[in-house]
Design a protein around this motif. Structure first.
Motif, PDB file in Angstrom:
ATOM      1  N   CYS A   1       0.856  -1.193   0.000  1.00 22.50           N
ATOM      2  CA  CYS A   1       0.000   0.000   0.000  1.00 22.50           C
ATOM      3  C   CYS A   1       0.886   1.234   0.000  1.00 22.50           C
ATOM      4  O   CYS A   1       1.695   1.430   0.904  1.00 22.50           O
ATOM      5  CB  CYS A   1      -0.934   0.011   1.215  1.00 22.50           C
ATOM      6  SG  CYS A   1      -1.910   1.528   1.277  1.00 22.50           S
TER       7      CYS A   1
ATOM      8  N   ASN B   1      -0.075   4.194   0.307  1.00 19.53           N
ATOM      9  CA  ASN B   1      -0.570   5.158   1.279  1.00 19.53           C
ATOM     10  C   ASN B   1      -0.054   4.839   2.686  1.00 19.53           C
ATOM     11  O   ASN B   1       0.448   5.706   3.388  1.00 19.53           O
ATOM     12  CB  ASN B   1      -2.097   5.156   1.237  1.00 19.53           C
ATOM     13  CG  ASN B   1      -2.686   6.359   1.931  1.00 19.53           C
ATOM     14  OD1 ASN B   1      -2.271   7.493   1.687  1.00 19.53           O
ATOM     15  ND2 ASN B   1      -3.626   6.106   2.816  1.00 19.53           N
ATOM     16  N   CYS B   2      -0.184   3.576   3.089  1.00 14.70           N
ATOM     17  CA  CYS B   2       0.273   3.146   4.423  1.00 14.70           C
ATOM     18  C   CYS B   2       1.761   2.839   4.431  1.00 14.70           C
ATOM     19  O   CYS B   2       2.364   2.699   5.489  1.00 14.70           O
ATOM     20  CB  CYS B   2      -0.479   1.898   4.879  1.00 14.70           C
ATOM     21  SG  CYS B   2      -2.264   2.060   4.906  1.00 14.70           S
TER      22      CYS B   2
ATOM     23  N   CYS C   1      -6.850  -1.375   0.027  1.00 11.42           N
ATOM     24  CA  CYS C   1      -6.052  -1.680   1.210  1.00 11.42           C
ATOM     25  C   CYS C   1      -7.021  -1.944   2.368  1.00 11.42           C
ATOM     26  O   CYS C   1      -7.939  -1.165   2.593  1.00 11.42           O
ATOM     27  CB  CYS C   1      -5.155  -0.481   1.508  1.00 11.42           C
ATOM     28  SG  CYS C   1      -4.397  -0.543   3.133  1.00 11.42           S
TER      29      CYS C   1
ATOM     30  N   CYS D   1      -6.488   1.266   5.069  1.00  7.07           N
ATOM     31  CA  CYS D   1      -6.899   2.634   4.773  1.00  7.07           C
ATOM     32  C   CYS D   1      -8.035   2.692   3.754  1.00  7.07           C
ATOM     33  O   CYS D   1      -8.642   3.741   3.560  1.00  7.07           O
ATOM     34  CB  CYS D   1      -5.709   3.471   4.295  1.00  7.07           C
ATOM     35  SG  CYS D   1      -5.058   2.943   2.703  1.00  7.07           S
TER      36      CYS D   1
HETATM   37 ZN   LIG Z   1      -3.313   1.416   3.079  1.00  7.61          ZN
END
Ligand SMILES: [Zn+2]
Length: 113
Positions: free
Chosen positions: A73, A75-76, A89, A92
């Motif tokens: 991911c 983002n994470c 994900c 998130c």
């Molecule tokens: Zn994520």
């Protein structure tokens, strides 16, 4: 059938590898099959039975090891479980996940005589 050509190449590779090691028979083959791949394990087993005839893998058992889906991911910034190829994900909920595992179909190991 998609699985038929997959298993043909699996048998080809297995027989070739066995020959390179001076083996005359293959006892068992273990396959890694990603749970996100489009290969159906039942169909793979069925096709395996069909394509192994007349080869040194004729009496070999086939074990299918399902590899769970995994992605990165963005983002994470971590590896997360992936339930489907373009899934979000689980942490998130965003769709910025790049699949890193779960799409494979390869020989994990094999036993020869
Ligand atoms: Zn994520």
């Amino acid at each position: 059938m998609h699985e038929m050509s997959l298993m043909e190449s699996v048998i080809d590779i297995a027989c070739e590898t066995a020959r390179q090691h001076g083996a005359t028979r293959i006892k068992s083959v273990r396959l890694d099959v990603g749970s996100l791949s489009h290969a159906d394990p039942d169909a793979l087993l069925f096709c395996y039975e069909a394509v192994r005839h007349g080869t040194i893998a004729q009496g070999a058992t086939l074990e299918i090891n399902r590899v769970p889906g995994e992605g990165w991911c963005m983002n994470c910034e971590k590896t997360v479980a992936l339930a489907d190829r373009f899934g979000p994900c689980p942490d998130c909920g965003r769709h910025r996940v790049q699949m890193t595992a779960g799409d494979e179909l390869k020989i994990r190991d094999m036993e020869v005589i």
